[in-house]
Design a protein around this motif. Structure first.
Motif, PDB file in Angstrom:
ATOM      1  N   TYR A 107       1.071  -0.582   0.198  1.00  0.00           N
ATOM      2  CA  TYR A 107       0.523   0.262   0.104  1.00  0.00           C
ATOM      3  C   TYR A 107       1.050   1.284   0.375  1.00  0.00           C
ATOM      4  N   CYS A 108       0.025   2.679  -1.080  1.00  0.00           N
ATOM      5  CA  CYS A 108       0.691   3.528  -1.289  1.00  0.00           C
ATOM      6  C   CYS A 108       0.256   3.803   0.586  1.00  0.00           C
ATOM      7  N   SER A 109       1.908   5.166   1.282  1.00  0.00           N
ATOM      8  CA  SER A 109       1.933   4.972   2.611  1.00  0.00           C
ATOM      9  C   SER A 109       1.690   6.493   2.785  1.00  0.00           C
ATOM     10  N   ILE A 110       0.942   7.306   1.284  1.00  0.00           N
ATOM     11  CA  ILE A 110       0.263   8.588   1.129  1.00  0.00           C
ATOM     12  C   ILE A 110      -1.678   8.249   0.595  1.00  0.00           C
ATOM     13  N   CYS A 111      -1.145   7.902   0.182  1.00  0.00           N
ATOM     14  CA  CYS A 111      -2.828   7.071  -1.474  1.00  0.00           C
ATOM     15  C   CYS A 111      -3.198   6.128  -0.241  1.00  0.00           C
ATOM     16  N   TYR A 112      -2.429   4.543   0.858  1.00  0.00           N
ATOM     17  CA  TYR A 112      -2.854   3.904   0.424  1.00  0.00           C
ATOM     18  C   TYR A 112      -3.707   2.906  -0.418  1.00  0.00           C
TER      19      TYR A 112
ATOM     20  N   PRO B  29       6.249   6.615  -2.385  1.00  0.00           N
ATOM     21  CA  PRO B  29       4.946   6.510  -2.786  1.00  0.00           C
ATOM     22  C   PRO B  29       4.645   6.186  -4.001  1.00  0.00           C
ATOM     23  N   CYS B  30       3.580   5.981  -4.715  1.00  0.00           N
ATOM     24  CA  CYS B  30       3.113   5.111  -5.671  1.00  0.00           C
ATOM     25  C   CYS B  30       3.349   6.068  -6.779  1.00  0.00           C
ATOM     26  N   GLU B  31       3.129   5.818  -8.303  1.00  0.00           N
ATOM     27  CA  GLU B  31       3.418   6.364  -9.165  1.00  0.00           C
ATOM     28  C   GLU B  31       2.526   7.667  -8.957  1.00  0.00           C
ATOM     29  N   ILE B  32       1.122   7.823  -9.398  1.00  0.00           N
ATOM     30  CA  ILE B  32       0.431   8.400  -9.041  1.00  0.00           C
ATOM     31  C   ILE B  32       0.915  10.327  -7.997  1.00  0.00           C
ATOM     32  N   CYS B  33       0.762   9.313  -7.226  1.00  0.00           N
ATOM     33  CA  CYS B  33       1.872  10.652  -5.922  1.00  0.00           C
ATOM     34  C   CYS B  33       2.858  11.216  -5.622  1.00  0.00           C
ATOM     35  N   SER B  34       2.992  10.158  -6.632  1.00  0.00           N
ATOM     36  CA  SER B  34       5.013  11.009  -6.938  1.00  0.00           C
ATOM     37  C   SER B  34       5.395  11.873  -8.330  1.00  0.00           C
TER      38      SER B  34
END
Ligand code: ZN
Length: 202
Positions: free
Chosen positions: A56-61, A68-73
């Motif tokens: 799980y992404c630690s920002i958006c889960y 962080p995931c591709e979207i958050c980064s």
């Protein structure tokens, strides 16, 4: 009772997969048996690898291979607009429309006391913390238009509105009772475009 054959055990495992009934499970099992050894090994290894490397992404889960995931980064995504969804499959549904440029927050389910799911079981506290950190202009509540989805949206709106952030809800283009990931892309695009600000009198 005699122990089940390996083949029957495989069918039993396949039947546990959502959307796979006994007939399909049989068909898949026969298909796999007929495949060359290396094809089956490749499939098995892919399943093991994806299970081991997806977290799980630690920002958006959302589910991701990197944190962080591709979207958050992604610097091209609008980090000040958060779209709140129940599950990672909802992120997929919205991403498929290519019609949302913000980021996500995955709750991990919907409030449903009858099923034993309470607000504290979801990542609502984490959402509030993200908003409290600042730089968030809009939180778009994109939970299903089912009773659980509506109740969850309302619960979150009550917590967010006092934080002076704009809270919006997907437009009613989504027929009541619709689960987000079953909505077709056009309906979803209209629901995103027509989203409305939620105002609650306390
Ligand atoms: Zn993320």
């Amino acid at each position: 009772m005699p122990e089940k054959s390996l083949f029957e055990q495989l069918i039993d495992e396949l039947k546990k997969i959502p959307g796979i009934g006994p007939k399909s499970a049989q068909r898949i099992a026969f298909y796999l048996i007929k495949q060359p050894q290396e094809n089956v090994e490749h499939l098995a290894n892919t399943i093991l690898k994806v299970k081991k490397q997806t977290k799980y992404c630690s920002i958006c889960y959302n589910l991701t291979e990197k944190d962080p995931c591709e979207i958050c980064s992604n610097p091209d995504r609008e980090q000040s607009i958060i779209c709140v969804v129940a599950d990672p499959k909802d992120v997929w549904a919205i991403e498929k429309t290519s019609h949302f440029e913000g980021v996500y927050h995955v709750l991990g389910g919907l409030i449903s006391p009858l099923d034993g799911v309470f607000p504290e079981d979801l990542r609502i506290k984490e959402l509030i913390e993200r908003v409290e950190k600042g730089n968030i202009e809009e939180v778009m509540l994109a939970t299903d238009s089912t009773p659980e989805g509506e109740a969850t949206a309302l619960y979150i709106a009550r917590l967010l509105i006092p934080l002076k952030v704009k809270v919006t809800r997907l437009a009613h283009g989504l027929p009541a009772g619709t689960e987000l990931d079953f909505a077709d892309e056009i309906t979803l695009i209209h629901a995103i475009d027509g989203r409305q600000e939620l105002k609650i009198n306390f």
